[in-house]
Design a protein around this motif. Structure first.
Motif, short mmCIF file in Angstrom:
data_model
loop_
_atom_site.label_atom_id
_atom_site.label_comp_id
_atom_site.label_asym_id
_atom_site.label_seq_id
_atom_site.Cartn_x
_atom_site.Cartn_y
_atom_site.Cartn_z
N ASP A 187 32.40 -35.77 -15.51
CA ASP A 187 33.85 -35.76 -16.39
C ASP A 187 34.75 -34.89 -16.18
OD1 ASP A 187 32.56 -37.75 -17.86
OD2 ASP A 187 31.42 -36.44 -19.08
N VAL A 188 34.43 -33.56 -16.06
CA VAL A 188 35.48 -32.69 -15.78
C VAL A 188 35.08 -32.06 -14.44
CG1 VAL A 188 36.59 -30.43 -16.61
CG2 VAL A 188 35.88 -32.35 -18.26
N LEU A 189 36.04 -31.89 -13.32
CA LEU A 189 35.84 -31.03 -12.07
C LEU A 189 36.61 -29.80 -12.45
CD1 LEU A 189 34.72 -30.84 -9.25
CD2 LEU A 189 36.68 -31.88 -8.48
N VAL A 190 36.13 -28.67 -12.22
CA VAL A 190 36.86 -27.48 -12.19
C VAL A 190 36.79 -26.80 -10.81
CG1 VAL A 190 37.26 -25.35 -12.92
CG2 VAL A 190 36.24 -27.03 -14.59
N VAL A 191 38.05 -26.79 -10.09
CA VAL A 191 38.01 -26.07 -8.94
C VAL A 191 38.34 -24.77 -8.77
CG1 VAL A 191 39.12 -26.46 -6.46
CG2 VAL A 191 38.66 -28.35 -7.81
N GLY A 192 37.44 -23.94 -8.47
CA GLY A 192 37.58 -22.46 -8.64
C GLY A 192 37.05 -21.80 -9.56
N GLY A 193 36.15 -20.75 -9.36
CA GLY A 193 35.39 -20.16 -10.21
C GLY A 193 35.79 -18.68 -10.43
N GLY A 194 37.06 -18.30 -10.72
CA GLY A 194 37.40 -17.09 -11.02
C GLY A 194 37.73 -17.13 -12.41
N PRO A 195 38.47 -16.18 -13.18
CA PRO A 195 38.47 -16.23 -14.62
C PRO A 195 38.87 -17.43 -15.34
CG PRO A 195 39.97 -14.68 -13.76
CD PRO A 195 39.15 -14.79 -12.80
N ALA A 196 39.88 -17.91 -14.55
CA ALA A 196 40.62 -19.10 -15.29
C ALA A 196 39.28 -20.28 -15.10
CB ALA A 196 41.65 -19.70 -14.56
N GLY A 197 38.77 -20.45 -13.95
CA GLY A 197 37.91 -21.60 -13.66
C GLY A 197 36.47 -21.46 -14.68
N LEU A 198 36.18 -20.05 -14.59
CA LEU A 198 34.84 -20.02 -15.31
C LEU A 198 34.89 -20.08 -16.85
CD1 LEU A 198 33.73 -16.50 -13.83
CD2 LEU A 198 32.37 -18.73 -13.69
N SER A 199 36.25 -19.85 -17.54
CA SER A 199 36.46 -20.06 -18.69
C SER A 199 36.80 -21.35 -18.91
CB SER A 199 37.91 -19.42 -19.12
OG SER A 199 38.35 -19.54 -20.28
N ALA A 200 37.24 -22.26 -18.07
CA ALA A 200 37.39 -23.86 -18.39
C ALA A 200 36.03 -24.37 -18.52
CB ALA A 200 38.36 -24.25 -17.10
N ALA A 201 35.18 -24.05 -17.35
CA ALA A 201 33.97 -24.67 -17.21
C ALA A 201 33.30 -24.43 -18.57
CB ALA A 201 33.32 -24.43 -16.03
N LEU A 202 33.18 -22.88 -19.06
CA LEU A 202 32.45 -23.13 -20.19
C LEU A 202 32.86 -23.67 -21.44
CD1 LEU A 202 31.59 -18.98 -20.40
CD2 LEU A 202 30.17 -20.92 -20.61
N VAL A 220 33.18 -26.13 -8.62
CA VAL A 220 33.08 -25.79 -7.13
C VAL A 220 33.92 -24.59 -7.25
CG1 VAL A 220 32.81 -28.17 -6.35
CG2 VAL A 220 35.14 -27.29 -6.32
N ASP A 221 33.25 -23.51 -6.14
CA ASP A 221 34.08 -22.44 -5.78
C ASP A 221 33.55 -22.19 -4.18
OD1 ASP A 221 35.44 -19.73 -7.23
OD2 ASP A 221 34.89 -19.86 -4.94
N GLU A 222 34.62 -21.93 -3.12
CA GLU A 222 34.37 -21.68 -1.91
C GLU A 222 33.89 -20.48 -1.55
OE1 GLU A 222 38.06 -22.53 0.00
OE2 GLU A 222 39.06 -20.82 -0.82
N HIS A 223 33.82 -19.54 -2.52
CA HIS A 223 33.15 -18.13 -2.26
C HIS A 223 31.66 -18.48 -2.52
CE1 HIS A 223 32.40 -13.84 -2.40
NE2 HIS A 223 33.40 -13.47 -1.80
N PHE A 224 30.71 -17.49 -1.85
CA PHE A 224 29.35 -17.50 -2.47
C PHE A 224 28.73 -17.22 -3.75
CE2 PHE A 224 29.59 -13.50 -0.20
CZ PHE A 224 28.63 -12.68 -0.77
N ARG A 225 29.93 -16.40 -4.37
CA ARG A 225 29.61 -15.92 -5.69
C ARG A 225 30.78 -16.22 -6.45
NH1 ARG A 225 29.07 -10.24 -4.55
NH2 ARG A 225 26.85 -10.41 -4.09
N LEU A 226 30.42 -16.40 -7.83
CA LEU A 226 31.56 -16.85 -8.83
C LEU A 226 32.04 -15.54 -9.43
CD1 LEU A 226 29.68 -19.47 -10.78
CD2 LEU A 226 31.43 -19.73 -9.11
N GLY A 227 33.26 -15.65 -10.01
CA GLY A 227 34.15 -14.52 -10.71
C GLY A 227 35.44 -14.30 -10.08
N GLY A 228 35.69 -14.74 -8.75
CA GLY A 228 37.07 -15.01 -8.33
C GLY A 228 37.63 -13.22 -8.07
N GLN A 229 38.69 -12.96 -8.44
CA GLN A 229 39.09 -11.62 -8.38
C GLN A 229 38.60 -10.78 -9.34
OE1 GLN A 229 40.42 -11.70 -5.52
NE2 GLN A 229 40.63 -13.83 -5.80
N LEU A 230 38.01 -11.24 -10.47
CA LEU A 230 37.24 -10.10 -11.47
C LEU A 230 36.30 -9.46 -10.83
CD1 LEU A 230 36.66 -12.54 -14.77
CD2 LEU A 230 38.24 -10.51 -14.42
#
Ligand SMILES: Cc1cc2nc3c(=O)[nH]c(=O)nc-3n(C[C@H](O)[C@H](O)[C@H](O)COP(=O)(O)OP(=O)(O)OC[C@H]3O[C@@H](n4cnc5c(N)ncnc54)[C@H](O)[C@@H]3O)c2cc1C
Ligand code: FES
Length: 479
Positions: free
Chosen positions: A120-135, A147-157
């Motif tokens: 239903d909803v695809l979120v691209v990027g798991g930084g603060p914006a993406g984590l908050s959107a997915a939640l 989805v996130d291209e890094h091996f760990r979520l969180g982005g610049q946080l």
């Protein structure tokens, strides 16, 4: 170069548990589970990560977050793996690549049927914006894929050690990396959320019905295609480069790139540091380098006064670090690696003043000269863009509810405008509610929550430091 940090006033590196060994061009490298391959190489003293395509000169890491392509290597036979966002694993074989590599014959560019799925909803990027959107989206009964291209979520946080301001709801009092851990843990407990790390959304193919997005996990040679009713793009930003002789020497790095090595992996990126740019990133990274045990030689800033907050500049000055305003870097000196930099005063038209040059010895020259929104996926999908210098460059036009000019594609965070993590999280939640409403309809409780969040965002943006952003946003609002 590459000294591991064990003692730190804020960070705890006891996550360095199990040791792993891998092979780098025949040499055995010891690393710790949880590190990127790039971080482990840097700690082992290997800082030549590639060679300039035209010059053939050796290049070191610049961004350390997957944005600059200076770290493409061959991992277990698979080329073009960005080792700065790829985790170390026992026994892997890593080698550098020169020029364009051979693509292994066994690779197929066909997406296998079982790798095509819907959401239903695809979120691209798991930084603060993406984590908050997915939640936020996950709370309203829809299927979410992150989805996130890094091996760990969180982005610049993940690399932010300072405490956030604001109310508890906005994570006031928590440090950036703690917020990343909290959001990631919360998301992992949601049954209606699928998470793919090490996975890049590389193209949006079709936007006429469900939005078709191509996903690739390069290191596993895996291609997927997702058909999403709505997409929220939260791809963040990349650091800017500067043009000057010697800017390709090893040791010229993005300030955020150095921050990643130091705060995420506990590896001191250099011993004697010169920083170009006294905005918040330059000042914060300078202070964090001092905390981690490096010597910051100076910070140079081309403007008549530093652009970052007074509190950050004051901390730096307490350590006796000079901030030279109306100065810039003229040249980096060294053979393969930076050994010193020439700085120079500039006049009111930013022209170097002859005779004011001085040489600053350093082995790390950090560029903290701004960020550019990562809009590649949005531009490729056909979202209408506008150049707005207050927002960092090309950015997508969007409605108040964060929908772009392509129906059902929404944006949040730094890819929409350069700002900061709290507003990125608020935008992520707003974009999520807009996406959910496309699927379940405009339920009153959803509309009400979105209005509340919009008010909060507007209040937050009333801060004087965000005046430029406010001006910029007026130029991209549609609908
Ligand atoms: C280098 C850097 C250093 C910073 N340092 C500070 C600081 O010290 N203090 C401070 O207050 N603020 C800092 N900021 C600003 C603040 O961190 C950002 O405003 C905030 O993180 C923006 O959140 P975001 O979710 O939009 O982007 P990000 O946090 O950058 O997250 C984007 C995520 O998207 C993923 N991604 C990108 N493209 C794709 C793709 N195509 N497919 C899959 N995944 C993708 C990335 O791996 C990343 O995890 C920094 C920003 C940057 C870029
Ligand atoms: S992409 Fe890896 S260092 Fe920039």
């Amino acid at each position: 170069m590459g000294r591991r940090i064990w003692e730190h006033p804020i960070l705890d590196f006891s996550w360095r548990g199990r040791k792993v060994k891998f092979y780098f061009e025949g040499r055995v490298i010891e690393a710790y589970e949880g590190e990127s391959i790039g971080a482990a190489l840097y700690a082992a003293g290997i800082d030549v990560w590639s060679w300039g395509k035209k010059t053939g000169r050796p290049r070191g890491p610049f961004c350390n977050i997957g944005k600059c392509s200076s770290c493409f290597m061959i991992v277990d036979g698979r080329p073009n793996v960005r080792v700065c966002i790829e985790p170390v694993r026992e026994g892997i074989r890593v080698e550098r690549q020169r020029g364009l590599p051979e693509i292994p014959k066994a690779w197929s560019d066909e997406v296998r049927e079982e790798e095509v799925f819907s959401t239903d909803v695809l979120v691209v990027g798991g930084g603060p914006a993406g984590l908050s959107a997915a939640l936020e989206a996950s709370k309203h009964g829809v299927e979410v894929t992150l989805v996130d291209e890094h091996f760990r979520l969180g982005g610049q946080l993940k690399k932010q050690t300072h405490k956030f301001f604001g109310s508890r709801e906005l994570f006031g009092g928590l440090r950036g990396f703690q917020i990343a851990e909290k959001l990631t843990a919360e998301l992992a407990s949601k049954e209606n959320v699928r998470i793919f790390t090490r996975t890049t959304a590389y193209a949006i193919f079709d936007t006429s019905g469900p939005i078709e997005v191509g996903l690739a996990n390069v290191s596993e040679g895996r291609l997927m295609r997702v058909r999403a009713k709505t997409v929220i793009v939260c791809t963040g930003a990349q650091e800017n480069y500067l043009v000057f002789p010697g800017n390709d020497l090893i040791g010229v790095m993005g300030a955020g790139g150095a921050q990643t090595l130091m705060n995420e992996y506990g590896i001191l990126p250099g011993e004697r540091v010169l920083i170009v740019g006294a905005g918040n990133v330059g000042l914060i990274v300078g202070y964090q380098l001092l905390q981690a045990g490096a010597k910051v030689q100076a910070i140079v800033e081309i403007l008549p006064r530093y652009g970052g907050w007074f509190v950050h500049a004051a901390k730096i000055r307490r350590y006796g670090v000079p901030i030279y305003t109306r100065h810039t870097v003229k040249e980096a000196l060294g053979d393969e690696r930076v050994e010193a930099a020439v700085i120079v005063r500039v006049d009111e038209k930013f022209r170097p003043v002859p005779g004011t040059e001085r040489v600053i010895p350093c082995d790390l020259l950090l560029l903290a000269v701004g960020l550019t929104p990562d809009v590649r996926l949005l531009a490729q999908a056909g979202c209408e863009m506008r150049w707005v210098s207050e927002l960092g460059g090309w950015v997508p036009l969007r409605t108040r509810y964060l929908e772009t000019t392509v129906r059902n594609i929404f944006v949040a965070g730094d890819c929409a405008k350069i700002e900061e993590a709290t507003t990125a999280m608020l935008e992520g939640a707003i974009a999520a509610l807009s996406a959910v409403m496309r699927i379940v309809g405009e339920r009153p409780e959803l509309v009400q929550r979105r209005e509340q969040l919009l008010r909060k965002l507007e209040e937050y943006r009333e801060a004087p430091v965000l005046a430029r952003t406010r001006e910029g946003l007026k130029k991209v609002l549609i609908g």
